[in-house]
Design a protein around this motif. Structure first.
Motif: not given
Length: 368
Positions: A81-101
């Motif tokens: 699992a990942v905990y992701m405290p990135l800036p909101t503008t980066l959420h779509v890119q990295w959250a989708v990639l996290a789910a895909q992995t």
């Protein structure tokens, strides 16, 4: 307890990768270590030096993997699992990639800049069978459950009539010049995204997540020179046949407040620390039922009762524990992800979007 000792004591702990070294990650990394069913397995930042500095400053085990990119955390097959405290503008890119992995996702709030972006994240989580939860810690405190029990008692509380919440703090000049929460390219929602997330979620929580019919922003929010909101408020209505209403106010410009007040036809509930309790091991709220004025209105017939609720772990550790429990159910028992948490986040985002739309329309009512 170090990482190896915990792994030996708990069967199959959830192995977290932390993506981004924001200030809030310090608190959540501590929570992951405190939760009985999780460990920190990896830290990833934009540079390996920054990730190593975070690990050292927060006393993390030398066995924690240190990565100089976000991709490496997601590519590590041992990260559950990942905990992701990135800036909101980066959420779509990295959250989708996290789910895909196939990484379960604990995502900091606000979850997205708009609900269409959050839909992409939630769709990716659902299609890949991973658990989603946002980082609203107060929802996991045992006080929150106790408050809901008392609000649900028709004899004690009656019919819900009014909710008011605030989330404010006063910041330094350095914050207004450099913090990501006032940068339009990083967190364009400003205080509306950061502090009102709690207020809106608390209001929805109080009404059992029934969306309001109408959202109206209060006139004249305060913005910085880039147009990022520094303070604003709004009111919610549930329709002509449903007389309850709600209001909130959020700000980077006012003294610290975390107020929640819920009023019913026969009772009321108040607390001033609903987001972060005054202390970790215990929290309280005031509750009154059947209050009336005494003869000649010289006083009240009763004072509110202070209800105290103990907590074995800090609320952020309870959040991690609940998230890890859901992840383990998926991993070990073939359960499906719990849809409660993504639904709560999505409804909060929908209302937040409506507040922003009302502001853009000149404070006109917006129907949901």
């Amino acid at each position: 307890m170090n990482r190896r000792e915990k792994a030996n004591m708990v069967d199959n702990p959830v192995r977290f990768g932390i993506i981004g070294c924001a200030e809030i990650a310090k608190k959540v990394s501590r929570a992951i270590n405190l939760a009985p069913n999780s460990i920190i397995y990896a830290i990833g930042s934009r540079s390996i030096e920054k990730a190593q500095k975070f690990a050292t400053e927060n006393g993390l085990s030398e066995t924690v993997k240190i990565y100089g990119s976000y991709e490496e955390v997601l590519e590590d097959p041992c990260v559950d699992a990942v905990y992701m405290p990135l800036p909101t503008t980066l959420h779509v890119q990295w959250a989708v990639l996290a789910a895909q992995t196939k990484k379960h996702l604990l995502l900091e709030k606000p979850t997205a800049l708009k609900v269409a972006d959050l839909n992409q994240i939630l769709n990716a989580c659902e299609s890949n069978g991973v658990q989603f939860m946002d980082g609203s810690m107060w929802m996991h405190h045992p006080r929150t459950k106790k408050m809901k029990e008392m609000l649900s008692d028709p004899k004690l509380f009656g019919q819900l009539r009014l909710i008011h919440s605030t989330s404010t703090f006063s910041e330094t000049q350095e914050f207004f010049e450099n913090n990501i929460r006032v940068k339009p390219d990083l967190d364009a929602l400003g205080a509306l995204g950061d502090t009102s997330w709690y207020c809106i979620m608390a209001i929805l929580w109080a009404v059992n997540y029934q969306l309001p019919k109408t959202v109206t922003a209060l006139p004249f929010p305060t913005c910085n020179s880039d147009g990022v909101i520094l303070a604003c408020g709004a009111s919610f209505q549930w329709g002509e046949q449903d007389i309850k209403i709600a209001t909130f106010y959020c700000s980077f410009l006012s003294n610290v407040s975390m107020d929640l007040a819920v009023y019913g036809s026969n009772g009321s509930l108040h607390l001033k620390d609903f987001i972060i309790p005054y202390q970790e091991n215990s929290a309280s709220f005031d509750f009154s039922s059947g209050a009336k004025f005494t003869e000649l209105h010289l006083g009240w017939n009763l004072k509110p009762t202070q209800v105290q609720v103990a907590s074995e772990l800090p609320q952020e550790a309870l959040m991690v524990q609940e998230f890890a429990t859901l992840v383990n159910s998926i991993r070990s028992s073939g359960c499906k992800p719990d849809r409660k948490w993504p639904e709560i986040s999505r409804k909060t985002q929908l209302v937040l979007d409506a507040v922003m739309k009302s502001i853009e329309l000149g404070f006109k009512p917006v129907d949901l």
